[in-house]
Motif scaffolding. Structure first.
Motif, mmCIF file in Angstrom:
data_model
loop_
_atom_site.group_PDB
_atom_site.id
_atom_site.type_symbol
_atom_site.label_atom_id
_atom_site.label_comp_id
_atom_site.label_asym_id
_atom_site.label_seq_id
_atom_site.Cartn_x
_atom_site.Cartn_y
_atom_site.Cartn_z
ATOM 1 N N UNK A 1 19.263 -7.536 17.248
ATOM 2 C CA UNK A 1 18.516 -7.055 16.072
ATOM 3 C C UNK A 1 18.917 -7.827 14.825
ATOM 4 N N UNK A 2 20.169 -8.246 14.775
ATOM 5 C CA UNK A 2 20.625 -9.038 13.612
ATOM 6 C C UNK A 2 19.901 -10.386 13.593
ATOM 7 N N UNK A 3 19.807 -11.021 14.771
ATOM 8 C CA UNK A 3 19.137 -12.328 14.843
ATOM 9 C C UNK A 3 17.671 -12.200 14.399
ATOM 10 N N UNK A 4 17.011 -11.112 14.820
ATOM 11 C CA UNK A 4 15.604 -10.894 14.427
ATOM 12 C C UNK A 4 15.485 -10.812 12.909
ATOM 13 N N UNK A 5 16.350 -10.005 12.289
ATOM 14 C CA UNK A 5 16.235 -9.804 10.828
ATOM 15 C C UNK A 5 16.683 -11.027 10.043
ATOM 16 N N UNK A 6 17.639 -11.789 10.583
ATOM 17 C CA UNK A 6 18.050 -13.024 9.899
ATOM 18 C C UNK A 6 16.874 -14.004 9.827
ATOM 19 N N UNK A 7 16.095 -14.057 10.924
ATOM 20 C CA UNK A 7 14.932 -14.964 10.927
ATOM 21 C C UNK A 7 13.880 -14.464 9.952
ATOM 22 N N UNK A 8 13.735 -13.122 9.861
ATOM 23 C CA UNK A 8 12.722 -12.530 8.969
ATOM 24 C C UNK A 8 11.470 -12.250 9.781
ATOM 25 N N UNK A 9 10.848 -11.091 9.587
ATOM 26 C CA UNK A 9 9.739 -10.665 10.446
ATOM 27 C C UNK A 9 8.526 -11.595 10.329
ATOM 28 N N UNK A 10 8.151 -11.982 9.111
ATOM 29 C CA UNK A 10 6.936 -12.824 8.970
ATOM 30 C C UNK A 10 7.135 -14.151 9.695
ATOM 31 N N UNK A 11 8.322 -14.755 9.474
ATOM 32 C CA UNK A 11 8.607 -16.057 10.092
ATOM 33 C C UNK A 11 8.628 -15.903 11.616
ATOM 34 N N UNK A 12 9.179 -14.788 12.113
ATOM 35 C CA UNK A 12 9.279 -14.555 13.563
ATOM 36 C C UNK A 12 7.885 -14.373 14.166
ATOM 37 N N UNK A 13 7.036 -13.616 13.488
ATOM 38 C CA UNK A 13 5.668 -13.425 13.994
ATOM 39 C C UNK A 13 4.940 -14.781 14.035
ATOM 40 N N UNK A 14 5.132 -15.566 12.967
ATOM 41 C CA UNK A 14 4.455 -16.865 12.904
ATOM 42 C C UNK A 14 4.965 -17.786 14.012
ATOM 43 N N UNK A 15 6.277 -17.779 14.252
ATOM 44 C CA UNK A 15 6.831 -18.643 15.300
ATOM 45 C C UNK A 15 6.266 -18.249 16.667
ATOM 46 N N UNK A 16 6.151 -16.953 16.936
ATOM 47 C CA UNK A 16 5.575 -16.519 18.216
ATOM 48 C C UNK A 16 4.125 -16.987 18.328
ATOM 49 N N UNK A 17 3.380 -16.870 17.227
ATOM 50 C CA UNK A 17 1.961 -17.281 17.261
ATOM 51 C C UNK A 17 1.836 -18.783 17.506
ATOM 52 N N UNK A 18 2.675 -19.569 16.829
ATOM 53 C CA UNK A 18 2.606 -21.026 16.969
ATOM 54 C C UNK A 18 3.057 -21.464 18.366
ATOM 55 N N UNK A 19 4.124 -20.844 18.870
ATOM 56 C CA UNK A 19 4.614 -21.199 20.206
ATOM 57 C C UNK A 19 3.546 -20.909 21.254
ATOM 58 N N UNK A 20 2.884 -19.750 21.103
ATOM 59 C CA UNK A 20 1.805 -19.384 22.045
ATOM 60 C C UNK A 20 0.694 -20.426 21.992
#
Ligand SMILES: Cc1ncc(COP(=O)(O)O)c(C=O)c1O
Length: 384
Positions: A254-273
């Motif tokens: 959970x720490x790693x998720x929040x360090x990345x930041x939710x918007x950036x994490x959602x965007x990374x998942x979208x781009x990777x897909x």
């Protein structure tokens, strides 16, 4: 020593070294100050990850299926109506759980590869009174992502609890409990959180907790969230021995998720897909799931005629990447590739390179690096 393989099945996903390190820490007492502090923080982090301010988070030894059972048993009582929205295997599993506890339910099912439309939900709830509606955000069998925000919009201002199965979405795809009006998010540790399997994870809104209190007794003991609430409030208390090492690993996740930041994490998942899917299309594969229901966390892929399922997946594994076969009637026809959690860009490019090496070794004709070029262009945008 056996060569490590990159796990790209639809969960478990690859476990980050920081999380593995936390998992390997000594097993401390479940009421020790360290564990109490880490569980408290993991619960707080979880609420931030699903954008929930006032609700109650729960982290309990178990799996996603237990979280499904807990979500239903703690919100729907005997004689009350549940509406299940299903776009595949896990929507059907929700009906099996309801049947096991003799809960009355109706089902709206979409064609596999699609999802139920918000209008279908709207029509159904205007015809009959329901206590709760449950949706699978991403069905891991069909790869279809349901429009949960639109469902929530249709349920707004109604006395109907909205339950979302986020096992293959939470922490990778946007889920805003307070803003959208989601009452229960159920999930697990081993997908977008990138922690090893072994936890049932839920967040209940105040409204859902109020409903649980009104229900008095329910046909459950370990699954009764009112037995767990005092422990979540004060982890130095005891109800059942928590899986200490797994909680430490999840906390780090959970720490790693929040360090990345939710918007950036959602965007990374979208781009990777997008990168993985465009590379597959450029190499002659096709997608089983239809637009606009493609999911950012996994892809369900149909083979070009010349490629046979088992030999492809075993060659791919030999080249260092493990993907999953099709479930149920899709076995042999598709493969499922997970792209969720803490997957790095170099791991994604490694996977596409291994895919091309696999295709070459199977005698499939294509121009080498076609997929890599397409993926690199999209992923480079992500870092720039
Ligand atoms: C959408 C969804 N719900 C529930 C589950 C069940 O979770 P578990 O396998 O941890 O019991 C899964 C597992 O893949 C899933 O993808």
């Amino acid at each position: 020593m056996q060569k490590e393989k990159l796990l790209m099945i639809p969960g478990p996903s690859p476990v980050h070294p920081r999380i593995l390190n936390s998992l390997s820490l000594p097993t401390v007492s479940h009421v020790s100050p360290e564990l109490v502090a880490e569980l408290k923080e993991a619960l707080t982090n979880l609420k931030k990850i699903v954008f929930c301010e006032e609700g109650e988070p729960f982290i309990v030894a178990g799996a996603g299926t237990l979280a499904m059972e807990m979500a239903l048993l703690n919100t729907v009582g005997k004689g009350e109506n549940l509406l299940v929205l299903s776009q595949g295997f896990f929507g059907e599993r929700m009906t099996q759980i309801a049947r096991s506890f003799d809960l009355s339910f109706d089902l709206i099912e979409s064609e596999w590869g699609k999802a139920v439309l918000p209008e279908e939900l709207e029509k159904k709830i205007s015809e009959k009174e329901y206590r709760a509606v449950v949706s699978t955000h991403v069905d891991t069998c069909t790869g279809a992502c349901a429009p949960v925000m639109e469902y929530a919009e249709k349920l707004k201002r109604r006395d109907i609890l909205f339950i979302v199965d986020g096992v293959c979405a939470t922490g990778g795809i946007e889920e805003r409990m307070d803003d959208w009006g989601i009452d229960v998010i159920l999930t697990a540790a081993q997908k977008c959180f990138g922690a090893p399997p072994g936890l049932s994870v839920l967040v209940l809104s105040e409204r859902a907790m109020e409903k649980r209190r009104e229900m008095k007794a329910i046909p459950a003991y370990y699954s009764d969230l009112l037995n767990w609430l005092p422990i979540m409030k004060d982890p130095s208390k005891y109800f059942s021995t928590p899986c200490v090492n797994e909680i430490r690993a999840f906390y780090e996740g959970t720490k790693i998720v929040l360090e990345e930041g939710m918007e950036k994490r959602f965007l990374r998942h979208a781009r990777t897909a997008e990168a993985i899917r465009k590379a597959l299309l450029a190499l002659g594969f096709s997608l089983f799931t239809q637009e606009p229901f493609l999911a950012d966390t996994l892809s369900v892929v149909q083979y070009p005629e010349e490629i046979e399922d088992k030999s492809f997946r075993s060659k791919f594994a030999e080249n260092g990447v493990v993907v999953a076969g099709g479930l149920a009637e899709m076995a042999g026809k598709v493969f499922r590739i997970g792209h969720m959690g803490n997957l790095s860009i170099s791991q994604v490019l490694f996977a596409i390179d291994a895919l091309e090496i696999t295709l070459s070794s199977l005698g499939y004709s294509f121009e080498r690096s076609t997929g890599l070029k397409v993926a690199r262009e999209i992923l480079e945008e992500t870092v720039s």
